[in-house]
Design an enzyme around this catalytic site. Sequence first.
Site, short mmCIF file in Angstrom:
data_model
loop_
_atom_site.label_atom_id
_atom_site.label_comp_id
_atom_site.label_asym_id
_atom_site.label_seq_id
_atom_site.Cartn_x
_atom_site.Cartn_y
_atom_site.Cartn_z
N ASN A 458 2.09 -7.26 3.66
CA ASN A 458 1.79 -8.53 3.45
C ASN A 458 1.78 -9.05 4.91
O ASN A 458 1.67 -8.47 5.75
CB ASN A 458 3.09 -9.25 2.57
N CYS A 460 3.77 -10.58 6.58
CA CYS A 460 4.90 -10.21 7.35
C CYS A 460 5.66 -8.90 7.44
O CYS A 460 6.39 -8.50 8.06
CB CYS A 460 6.23 -11.04 7.24
N GLU A 462 6.65 -6.79 5.38
CA GLU A 462 8.07 -6.49 4.80
C GLU A 462 7.83 -5.88 3.39
O GLU A 462 8.62 -5.28 2.68
CB GLU A 462 9.29 -7.40 5.00
#
Length: 777
Positions: A458, A460, A462
């Site tokens: 995604n 970020c 994670e």
Amino acid sequence: MPHSVVKPNNRQLSFDENRLSIYTDRLLEGLDMLDKEQLIRGVLSKLRRDEVTGEDISNAFTMSALELVTKEEPNWKFAAARSLLTSLYKKAAHHRRYKSYADEPYGALYPLITDLVHKGIYREELLEYYTKEQIEELAELIDYKRDLLFDYIGLLTLTERYLTTDFDGHIMELPQERYMIIAMFLMHKEPAERRMELVKESYWAMSNLYMTAATPTMSNAGKKVAGQLSSCFIDTVDDSLEGIFDSNTDTARLSKMGGGIGVYLGKVRARGSDIRGHKNTSSGIIPWIRQLNNTAVSVDQLGTRKGAIAVYIDVFHKDILAFLDLKLNNGDERMRAHDVFHGICIPDLFMSAVENRGMWNLFCPHEVKKVMGWTDSNGRPLGLEDFYDEKLGQGAFSDKYEEAVNHPLLSRITVPAIDVMKRVMKSQLETGTPYMFYRDTVNRANPNSAHGMVYSSNLCTEIMQNQSATVVEKEELVTKDGQTRIIISKIPGDFVVCNLNSIHLARAVPAGVLDRLVPIQVRMLDNVIDINNIEVLQAQYTNSQYRAIGLGTFGLHHLLALEGIRWESEEAVTYNDNLYEKINYLLVRSSMELSKEKGHYPKFKGSDWDNGTYFSHRGYTDGKLEGKYVTTAQWQELQQEVQQNGVRNAWMFAIAPNGSTSIIAGSTASIDPLYELLSYEEKTTYKIANPAPDLSDKTIWYYKTAFNIDQHWSIDMAAARQRHVDQGQSFNLYVRPDIKATDFLSLHIHAWKSGMKTTYYVRSRALTIEECESCSS
């Protein structure tokens, strides 16, 4: 010195220096070693007019306290917060028409909820599911003294971004009320006989700052005119005109509601590929990325900031070299997209080729499907992106890649792998990206690999869940009852949704509350899935099938400093390993208990949870890697219970960046080292000093800052955690702009070999990077 104070009703009172002294005593109560007279002198220097208002006095106290914040006297930030609180209490009392007292600054909760529901600001469920008597009972639980846990930056952030206002922008809600409203809303669908107990437990967890909810939940829970509660999403784009434009539309709809978006474009054909047999007609992925870039700029998040979109392709895609230059500040602007973030999906084979200075081949995914003829069990064509290696250098991807390289009819571009890696590192040092996504490592550890493939992450880095493209099946004109309609039929893909919250390690671990905390966090996250109404239907469907959540952590460096553990040490690595094993054990147990109560996620059967290999693959059940807090026998027992009862959530653990919410909680962000001992928040007319949390003569020795830390130690700690994290970590690398290429490359090789799934930003002092707000859990 002023002569008089003007009250809100224009009544004037004589300025009383004695009252100023009493108020100062209250502000400084419990804040040892702060000089009262120094603060009063600063306040009086700012009150030189004949007439002042109460707001003028509050502002003078706030600014004077902030001016006194230093590394040596960090607690002035709490004095400033208390002054800001006073102003906040008075504003809320004025707008809600009640009297605020120093020992009772909050108004009644029931009138607030009634008023804001009737105004269309709060949701009706708050009155439909809770009686007046229940709301008054919950109001009795509100502890305004917990507002004293906030430092100035944290309280200011909470006030400016999260507290509810009326339609004129007036503050209507106070901090503890925000936590109570979130708790009430997230628990409103729980059985009536347990609802109040669960609301109280949720409020306990949040108000004590043992945890934080993600930004979308913090902002929107209980509010009517607001976005959804999930943090971010991942779409997989089909290689068709309809698929590309539908994905852009879905991205716009989710961005409008405040979601951060990851978009996997690895299936889209490369520049120069054929379209319907016409040779060299495709313009490749760059124009479509530029279209997404325009969407990010034009469809902002709830009117507050531009949309946040990350795009991913595979390092074996023919357009990879142009893709790596997307965000550079020189070159052909028609091939640039400065407002999106980008990441590359990397197989082990590429990293081996980099390390061994081998050659690397780039292919068009459309041509691979057409020429190679690989299909799945349903006859659907497959490309290289649909395979991964089960072991390092061995498995389906390596075999298929070799087949593709040796096929005489399949065109390719062959380049030295190290040249591609140099382009990666050049972009990272200039722009902070691309993110690195180690696709073989991710898919080998995927507990739901029986049901799909993970292609990318995604915004970020994670979140790692199964993905597949939504495909338009047919479009037809239908006439019924004299009305003609166009009916579009789609086969929904796995459109990833991430629902996040995070443990405040530096408060929860020393308080010994993890065993109590994690179960209520899991329930809160699971309830978001049922409450949320996502406009993109395939996302809503995927959310219901996997019920994925992402519990994370922040305040790691803060905790290590409190514990007296140096970042660059084997002790820190071992501490990470043991702590995150314990959190994971509590997390899996909590999801299992919730499954006993509410049922397992629909796709549980066939998963690694179901067959027990989730536990054996991580070394939990063979006794060879027994941790400090969880025994092998406990893991073996939990494995049996999971196989018998299921788990509620297909994925559970994901460590997000926590940028905003860690500020509210007054701690260090995520798993990052401290950036500076004394950082500054820039405001329009002044700077706010923000010392490291709990900075003292004791902790300062354990607060080595990010750019002074050997990043190999950070990688070792992340690798120790990764075994216990079924998804990923927003892991940043901190490097100096003049880092040698060989040293930079060694960090990447180390991260890959250590079993890390991703790296997030490469941060350099020369870069200013705008964080993803949605993932700030």
